[in-house]
Design an enzyme around this catalytic site. Structure first.
Site, short mmCIF file in Angstrom:
data_model
loop_
_atom_site.label_atom_id
_atom_site.label_comp_id
_atom_site.label_asym_id
_atom_site.label_seq_id
_atom_site.Cartn_x
_atom_site.Cartn_y
_atom_site.Cartn_z
N THR A 1 30.87 47.38 32.09
CA THR A 1 31.87 48.45 32.10
C THR A 1 32.52 48.51 33.47
O THR A 1 31.84 48.37 34.50
CB THR A 1 31.26 49.82 31.78
OG1 THR A 1 32.21 50.85 32.07
CG2 THR A 1 29.99 50.09 32.57
N ASP B 1 32.41 28.04 53.46
CA ASP B 1 31.50 27.04 52.89
C ASP B 1 30.22 27.64 52.34
O ASP B 1 29.55 27.02 51.52
CB ASP B 1 31.14 25.98 53.94
CG ASP B 1 32.35 25.27 54.49
OD1 ASP B 1 33.35 25.18 53.75
OD2 ASP B 1 32.31 24.80 55.64
N SER C 1 32.44 32.01 57.13
CA SER C 1 32.66 30.62 56.73
C SER C 1 32.87 30.58 55.23
O SER C 1 32.08 31.15 54.48
CB SER C 1 31.46 29.75 57.11
OG SER C 1 31.53 28.50 56.50
N GLY D 1 30.54 30.60 62.46
CA GLY D 1 29.59 29.74 61.77
C GLY D 1 28.33 29.51 62.57
O GLY D 1 28.08 30.16 63.59
N MET E 1 45.51 48.73 33.67
CA MET E 1 45.58 47.46 34.39
C MET E 1 44.25 47.15 35.08
O MET E 1 43.95 46.00 35.39
CB MET E 1 46.68 47.48 35.44
CG MET E 1 46.48 48.48 36.55
SD MET E 1 47.60 48.19 37.92
CE MET E 1 46.98 46.66 38.55
N SER F 1 33.63 51.09 34.84
CA SER F 1 33.29 52.37 35.47
C SER F 1 32.00 52.31 36.28
O SER F 1 31.78 53.14 37.16
CB SER F 1 33.16 53.47 34.41
OG SER F 1 34.35 53.60 33.67
N GLU G 1 39.97 59.91 37.97
CA GLU G 1 40.70 60.59 36.91
C GLU G 1 40.10 61.91 36.47
O GLU G 1 40.83 62.83 36.08
CB GLU G 1 40.85 59.65 35.70
CG GLU G 1 39.53 59.18 35.11
CD GLU G 1 39.75 58.19 33.97
OE1 GLU G 1 40.90 58.04 33.55
OE2 GLU G 1 38.77 57.59 33.51
#
Length: 725
Positions: free
Chosen positions: A469, A169, A167, A121, A603, A471, A570
């Site tokens: 999106t 915060d 930190s 910090g 998912m 992607s 993919e």
């Protein structure tokens, strides 16, 4: 922008040979510190420097001994997913004294350490700067006491400091977000989401207290992300009578670690200590003491009840958050609302993306605040031509911020075949402006509507697109709504999959990600999860590359690591499928490691949106509605809206540190329509980092790094990149 070749600098020209770097964490711990430590260690080793851990912060530096240990490549393996800080952190009274700093200097000089990376910090970073300023004097004292040789003063004449702010915060000026803040926001949002159903079921009001000390960032951003009805923060004390008003209302990060090593390698004796900060989606260097002084000015302003000044000193990010919260959380009475007589329609297009609902909620409420009548279109343009259009009110979008998917419904249907029916519905509902939220299909939709302007005047209205999106494959923007949530899902799953092999024999996991032809998820997800390789369409590979990767991983497995991680986009290659790569690794790694594969699938689309996506969707949508309101006024002539110029049909996207409205027709030349990706993608320059951190020898373009910016001037005048944070 592409840099001239003569100005390109590569890591291979930045040698760390003969240099020693030490990294320490100080003060309170924060999620993400380990990722920063790992990046510093591996980047330091990669450039040829010796790297040391200083355990237990400044206390370890003062005590010396085993607290200062040389780091190896393997000593930071499996650190990414671990919370807190594995090298320990402590607040040290001894370092505050001159005698303590003298001991610390002795311990560093004995090991030849003159480069410090401090993660902590404002107090920790201020102490580091004082240590740097006293360094030459401390060495002289050590010579006088006979603890070091006289030539050491010249050999180790300068101490170089680079800081990273750790930190939760987010109370340090000069950076949009500190290490640990995003994780803290995730914990808060998880709690809010968990109790929301109880609150709604029992008609209860929950009061939640969050951390943050004297900075209201966590409370403010959490309030935005979960759609809170009220927020109390020190920068905005409640007015007299707030209790009654409230009751009435209710009753109604890794790149920073790499940048830190670069900063240390480029320092000279006259280089001021700097902090590696985050501005938009870029790492920048800011003078350490400027940040500390500004942070202190914030507290002084608050102590003197100069709250408006304190908010401005917090920075554009905090200021934008507060402004947006006020705009969305508190509805003005009908009598105070402007009357525009404009009708604005909002719809989602393409696949669902987390954060879409937050964007719709923001659009509806900002539109109503601007005096417009808002209309919701269900199921994209398919619903549009079928007449699935209805007016949507302020209260209709309550609670939408934290919900995943698309509550309006979304389809991939393009409007070209139905423009006549869509034009008919626009006449029926007198639609004067259009806000389209979606991915690549949304861009195609707006291009088709622009083409239809010459035939149907109904489309001669202001239109705006928000990229949404997972992607992140839309040209004209570096970030899309939903991509952060998908990355979180990928990294969390990768962490769990790797942990499943804990205690077993050596194992490599082959994981397939979504993204179409865009390798963003595989690349950035791989970087965050500590992948050994990530195969993508944008970087062609062949059997020789695959073989080299297997051999590299085999050597690593023999000497150190127990688990390996390989990601594959993919559509990276039609022949080198996930099954093929799995079988190749299984065969070539036989006797050294075994393999498992996992296809993540949808998912990556589901689940509640991340705090980033909630806030990004909320604020980018608010900006889009303000732009539409402006264009409506500009294009209103003789009792009607007529807008047919290029600049009235735009995509609102992020470019480095600015949110920019770009005419969609101008994006055609920057788009690969066959593979549905931009022709140039900023994140490709991150790929060498993944290879470096996985112990490959490669070069890395750092031509756009090394510029120290000042706190006051660290944001372009018209920049709104901090709107995303």
């Amino acid at each position: 922008m592409t840099q001239p070749d003569s100005k390109k600098i590569f890591f291979e020209n930045l040698s760390g040979a003969g240099k020693a770097i030490a990294v320490l964490t100080s003060g309170g711990d924060a999620q993400g510190m380990n990722a920063a430590v790992r990046a510093v260690v591996r980047m330091g080793l990669y450039v040829g420097a010796k790297v040391y851990f200083i355990h237990e912060g400044y206390q370890g530096m003062v005590d010396g001994g085993d607290n200062i240990r040389e780091a190896t490549w393997e000593s930071v393996s499996s650190m990414l997913q671990v919370g807190g800080t594995v090298i320990g952190s402590a607040r040290c009274k001894d370092f505050r004294s001159h005698e303590g700093r003298l001991k610390a200097a002795h311990n560093l000089v004995k090991r030849g350490i003159t480069n410090l990376c401090v993660i902590g910090g404002d107090g920790s970073l201020t102490g580091a700067n004082l240590f740097r300023e006293e360094w030459s004097g401390l060495l002289s004292e050590l010579v006088q006491q006979g603890l070091i040789e006289a030539d050491a003063v010249q050999k180790y004449s300068a101490l170089h400091i680079v800081g990273m702010v750790g930190s939760i915060d987010n109370d340090f000026c000069g950076t949009d977000m500190t290490i640990g803040t995003d994780s803290a926001l995730h914990r808060i949002i998880e709690v809010v989401d968990a109790i929301m159903t109880t609150a709604q079921s029992h008609q209860r009001t929950f009061v939640l207290e969050v951390m943050g000390r004297h900075c209201g960032y966590l409370a403010l951003v959490s309030a935005l992300a979960c759609g809170a009805d009220w927020v109390l923060i020190p920068e905005m004390p409640p007015e007299d009578g707030w209790e009654e008003k409230m009751c009435q209302k209710l009753s109604a990060a890794s790149r920073m670690g790499v940048e830190a090593v670069l900063a240390l390698l480029e320092t000279t004796a006259n280089t001021p200590a700097c902090v590696v900060s985050l501005c938009g989606n870029q790492s920048v260097r800011v003078p350490l003491m400027e940040c500390v002084q500004t942070t202190q000015e914030v507290q002084k302003a608050m102590d003197q009840k100069r709250f408006e000044e304190a908010v401005k000193l917090r920075g554009r990010s905090f200021e934008n958050n507060l402004r947006t919260y006020k705009l969305l959380a508190h509805r003005k009475p009908e009598s105070e609302l402007p009357v525009s007589n404009f009708n604005v329609a909002v719809l989602n297009v393409g696949a669902p993306a987390a954060g879409m609902n937050a964007a719709v909620r923001s659009a509806v409420r900002v539109g109503i605040s601007e005096g417009h009548k808002m209309f919701a279109v269900s199921d994209g343009f398919e619903g549009f031509y079928k007449g699935q259009i209805k007016e949507i009110k302020w209260g209709d979008v309550g609670g939408w911020t934290g919900q995943g998917g698309s509550l309006l419904g979304t389809k991939r249907t393009l409007p070209a075949k139905h423009v006549d029916k869509i034009a008919e519905q626009m006449r029926k509902y007198n639609i004067n402006a259009l806000l389209v939220i979606g991915g690549f299909e949304a861009l195609e939709c707006l291009l088709q509507l622009c083409d239809a302007r010459s035939t149907f005047e109904e489309f001669c209205i202001p239109m705006c697109m928000l990229p949404a999106t997972i992607s992140n494959n839309v040209p004209g923007t570096e970030l899309s709504i939903g991509a952060d949530t998908a990355l979180n899902a990928i990294v969390e799953t990768c962490d769990r999959i790797k942990q499943s092999a804990s205690g077993t024999k050596r194992r490599v996991f082959i994981i397939e990600t979504m993204g179409g032809y865009c390798g963003y998820l595989a690349t950035v997800g791989g970087l965050a999860a500590g992948a050994d390789a990530a195969y993508i369409y944008e970087e062609p590979f062949d059997i020789k590359d695959l073989q080299a990767n297997v051999e590299h991983l085999t050597e690593k497995m023999k000497t150190s690591i127990q688990r390996g991680l390989v990601l594959r986009n993919e559509n990276s290659n039609v022949n080198y499928t996930t099954d093929f790569i799995y079988q190749l690794y299984t065969e070539e790694g036989r006797g050294v490691f075994d393999c498992r594969k996992n296809v993540l699938g949808h998912m990556q689309q589901g689940g509640a949106p991340s705090p980033f996506d909630r806030n990004f969707g909320t604020k980018i949508s608010a900006k889009a509605m303000k732009w539409l309101s402006q264009k409506l006024v500009e294009s209103y002539r003789k009792g009607r809206v007529f807008a047919n110029t290029e600049d009235t049909c735009c995509l609102l996207g992020m470019h480095a540190r600015a949110l920019v409205f770009q005419p969609v027709v101008q994006l055609k030349d920057h788009t690969d329509f066959v593979h549905r990706i931009p022709k140039e993608q900023w994140w490709l320059k991150l790929r060498p980092l993944m290879k470096i951190l996985a112990k490959y020898k490669t070069s890395y373009d750092v031509s756009d790094s090394g510029q120290v910016e000042h706190v006051i001037h660290s944001r372009p005048k018209d920049s709104d990149a901090s709107v995303a944070m």
